[in-house]
Write a protein that holds these residues in place. Structure first.
Motif, PDB file in Angstrom:
ATOM      1  N   GLY A 154       0.777  -1.348  -0.001  1.00 61.37           N
ATOM      2  CA  GLY A 154       0.055   0.131   0.015  1.00 61.37           C
ATOM      3  C   GLY A 154       0.895   1.350   0.170  1.00 61.37           C
ATOM      4  N   LEU A 155       2.366   1.021  -0.220  1.00 64.12           N
ATOM      5  CA  LEU A 155       3.191   2.310  -0.522  1.00 64.12           C
ATOM      6  C   LEU A 155       2.937   3.161  -1.846  1.00 64.12           C
ATOM      7  CD1 LEU A 155       6.113   0.869   1.269  1.00 64.12           C
ATOM      8  CD2 LEU A 155       4.307   2.139   2.497  1.00 64.12           C
ATOM      9  N   PRO A 156       3.178   4.224  -1.644  1.00 64.42           N
ATOM     10  CA  PRO A 156       3.046   5.112  -2.869  1.00 64.42           C
ATOM     11  C   PRO A 156       4.406   5.024  -3.652  1.00 64.42           C
ATOM     12  CG  PRO A 156       3.032   6.591  -1.044  1.00 64.42           C
ATOM     13  CD  PRO A 156       3.030   5.316  -0.561  1.00 64.42           C
ATOM     14  N   VAL A 157       4.389   4.171  -4.621  1.00 61.34           N
ATOM     15  CA  VAL A 157       5.809   4.310  -5.439  1.00 61.34           C
ATOM     16  C   VAL A 157       5.546   4.542  -6.911  1.00 61.34           C
ATOM     17  CG1 VAL A 157       7.744   2.650  -5.793  1.00 61.34           C
ATOM     18  CG2 VAL A 157       6.332   2.350  -4.089  1.00 61.34           C
ATOM     19  N   SER A 158       6.363   5.012  -7.510  1.00 62.40           N
ATOM     20  CA  SER A 158       6.517   5.513  -9.082  1.00 62.40           C
ATOM     21  C   SER A 158       7.883   5.290  -9.440  1.00 62.40           C
ATOM     22  CB  SER A 158       5.943   6.585  -9.258  1.00 62.40           C
ATOM     23  OG  SER A 158       6.507   7.727  -8.670  1.00 62.40           O
ATOM     24  N   LEU A 256       6.438  -2.171   9.185  1.00 61.55           N
ATOM     25  CA  LEU A 256       4.824  -1.754   8.797  1.00 61.55           C
ATOM     26  C   LEU A 256       3.979  -2.355   9.697  1.00 61.55           C
ATOM     27  CD1 LEU A 256       5.149  -1.196   4.661  1.00 61.55           C
ATOM     28  CD2 LEU A 256       5.132   0.347   6.672  1.00 61.55           C
ATOM     29  N   GLY A 257       4.287  -3.649  10.188  1.00 66.51           N
ATOM     30  CA  GLY A 257       3.464  -4.231  11.041  1.00 66.51           C
ATOM     31  C   GLY A 257       2.459  -4.749  10.248  1.00 66.51           C
ATOM     32  N   ASP A 258       1.146  -4.389  10.793  1.00 61.90           N
ATOM     33  CA  ASP A 258      -0.123  -5.158  10.172  1.00 61.90           C
ATOM     34  C   ASP A 258      -0.613  -4.493   9.082  1.00 61.90           C
ATOM     35  OD1 ASP A 258      -0.320  -6.765  12.410  1.00 61.90           O
ATOM     36  OD2 ASP A 258      -1.537  -5.481  13.730  1.00 61.90           O
ATOM     37  N   ALA A 259      -0.094  -3.170   8.615  1.00 61.09           N
ATOM     38  CA  ALA A 259      -0.634  -2.536   7.513  1.00 61.09           C
ATOM     39  C   ALA A 259      -0.346  -3.391   6.193  1.00 61.09           C
ATOM     40  CB  ALA A 259       0.107  -1.173   7.269  1.00 61.09           C
ATOM     41  N   PRO A 260       0.644  -3.973   5.930  1.00 60.56           N
ATOM     42  CA  PRO A 260       0.923  -4.842   4.722  1.00 60.56           C
ATOM     43  C   PRO A 260      -0.217  -6.072   4.605  1.00 60.56           C
ATOM     44  CG  PRO A 260       2.996  -4.525   5.761  1.00 60.56           C
ATOM     45  CD  PRO A 260       2.069  -3.960   6.637  1.00 60.56           C
ATOM     46  N   LYS A 261      -0.562  -6.559   5.834  1.00 63.14           N
ATOM     47  CA  LYS A 261      -1.658  -7.624   5.892  1.00 63.14           C
ATOM     48  C   LYS A 261      -2.765  -7.230   5.516  1.00 63.14           C
ATOM     49  CE  LYS A 261       0.647  -9.630  10.046  1.00 63.14           C
ATOM     50  NZ  LYS A 261       0.737 -10.308  11.375  1.00 63.14           N
ATOM     51  N   GLU A 262      -3.147  -5.887   5.763  1.00 65.77           N
ATOM     52  CA  GLU A 262      -4.522  -5.643   5.313  1.00 65.77           C
ATOM     53  C   GLU A 262      -4.613  -5.089   3.715  1.00 65.77           C
ATOM     54  OE1 GLU A 262      -7.371  -1.509   6.095  1.00 65.77           O
ATOM     55  OE2 GLU A 262      -5.667  -2.056   7.709  1.00 65.77           O
ATOM     56  N   SER A 263      -3.509  -4.674   3.393  1.00 63.47           N
ATOM     57  CA  SER A 263      -3.524  -4.321   1.851  1.00 63.47           C
ATOM     58  C   SER A 263      -3.481  -5.658   1.100  1.00 63.47           C
ATOM     59  CB  SER A 263      -2.122  -3.380   1.752  1.00 63.47           C
ATOM     60  OG  SER A 263      -2.005  -3.338   0.183  1.00 63.47           O
ATOM     61  N   ARG A 266      -6.728  -7.031   0.897  1.00 68.20           N
ATOM     62  CA  ARG A 266      -7.750  -6.467   0.015  1.00 68.20           C
ATOM     63  C   ARG A 266      -7.373  -6.880  -1.251  1.00 68.20           C
ATOM     64  NH1 ARG A 266      -6.503  -1.852   2.773  1.00 68.20           N
ATOM     65  NH2 ARG A 266      -5.209  -1.068   0.992  1.00 68.20           N
ATOM     66  N   LEU A 267      -6.194  -7.178  -1.568  1.00 68.92           N
ATOM     67  CA  LEU A 267      -5.886  -7.328  -2.927  1.00 68.92           C
ATOM     68  C   LEU A 267      -6.258  -8.948  -3.132  1.00 68.92           C
ATOM     69  CD1 LEU A 267      -4.009  -7.174  -5.537  1.00 68.92           C
ATOM     70  CD2 LEU A 267      -2.221  -8.205  -4.428  1.00 68.92           C
ATOM     71  N   TYR A 268      -6.136  -9.699  -2.232  1.00 66.23           N
ATOM     72  CA  TYR A 268      -6.901 -11.052  -2.502  1.00 66.23           C
ATOM     73  C   TYR A 268      -8.237 -11.030  -2.730  1.00 66.23           C
ATOM     74  CZ  TYR A 268      -8.342 -16.104  -1.209  1.00 66.23           C
ATOM     75  OH  TYR A 268      -8.964 -17.175  -1.504  1.00 66.23           O
ATOM     76  N   ARG A 269      -9.031 -10.325  -1.860  1.00 69.88           N
ATOM     77  CA  ARG A 269     -10.297 -10.211  -2.074  1.00 69.88           C
ATOM     78  C   ARG A 269     -10.776  -9.601  -3.610  1.00 69.88           C
ATOM     79  NH1 ARG A 269     -10.179  -8.324   3.501  1.00 69.88           N
ATOM     80  NH2 ARG A 269     -10.351  -6.154   2.707  1.00 69.88           N
TER      81      ARG A 269
END
Length: 280
Positions: A154-158, A256-263, A266-269
């Protein structure tokens, strides 16, 4: 081990001196057996230049510098050092030999990484408002891999444009809260040099993945990550950059802790919801 006499944050080196230091750091076992003339020939410099470098480093002359190098090289070798010694000239003409060569590049990369550098890089990634990646040529594949991994968190990367006015269009919006990650292995490209120069004005942190030895930044705004990819005349492996990127990504995820798990959930769903439209 050479930080004792090469890594003084208050000492600045010329480009020629830095090239000599790079050669010594990358070929320590060979350099302790070289005369000043041979070292000058190998580095494309001159004997007076090497003598000045020795004095610049705090030694009376090249002989004293060489004695200190010999003492460092003579220290008891770690398991990684022993592996490096046994694989100095791997046979890359076979698949097994080539894989062992990749292992050699990774082990040599590990031996040059300073303590805490990858931790500092991961911290910079987690703090960034936006992450900009810059790479050209084959290194672009590494930037694309890193972007693919980080956006899953969920990190903003370009990825920045390779050059011309398009690069300046992006740079115009840089802030001190952004992060620039440079991939510039064998030499610093003109565009990378511009991004490093602009950093002095804006103050954004930089992670610099390079195959050239870089002195630590006293302000820790530029984080150099050394990557060994082979000698200048050899095949340049991407195994070590890829391995270091994986290590950096995993460490970032931990921070990042739990933040990657949430992202990732969402991707899986999202994939499951459109499974019949776009098969996985």
């Amino acid at each position: 081990m050479y930080e004792l006499f090469f890594s003084d944050p208050n000492r600045e080196y010329t480009r020629t001196e830095q090239n000599i230091i790079n050669y010594i750091l990358e070929h320590p076992d060979a350099c302790v057996h070289m005369s000043i003339g041979t070292l000058a020939q190998k580095t494309g410099s001159s004997e007076p230049t090497i003598s000045r470098l020795a004095r610049h480093c705090g030694y009376a002359d090249f002989k004293e510098l060489k004695a200190a190098m010999t003492a460092c090289v003579g220290e008891q070798k770690s398991p990684a050092d022993k592996l490096l010694s046994s694989m100095e000239h791997p046979d890359t003409s076979t698949p097994e030999g080539m894989l062992r060569y990749q292992q050699y590049c990774i082990e040599k990369t590990i031996s040059f990484l300073r303590a805490g550098q990858v931790q500092d890089a991961a911290d910079a990634i987690t703090r960034a408002r936006h992450i900009y990646l810059y790479a050209k040529g084959a290194a672009l594949s590494m930037a694309q891999l890193l972007r693919f991994r980080l956006i899953r968190f969920g990190l903003p990367v370009s990825i920045l444009p390779p050059g011309s006015s398009e690069l300046f269009e992006e740079m115009n919006f840089f802030t001190s809260n952004d992060l620039v990650i440079l991939f510039s292995f064998q030499k610093t490209s003109r565009e990378a040099a511009v991004l490093l120069d602009y950093q002095k004005q804006i103050g954004y942190p930089v992670i610099f993945l390079t195959s050239r030895i870089k002195e630590p930044d006293p302000d820790r705004r530029i984080i150099p990550l050394y990557i060994y990819r082979g000698e200048p005349t050899e095949y340049h492996s991407m195994a070590a950059p890829c391995a270091l990127i994986d290590a950096l990504v995993l460490l970032t995820g931990q921070k990042l802790g739990d933040a990657p798990k949430e992202s990732l959930s969402r991707l899986y769903r999202l994939k499951e919801h459109y499974r019949s439209d776009i098969p996985r």
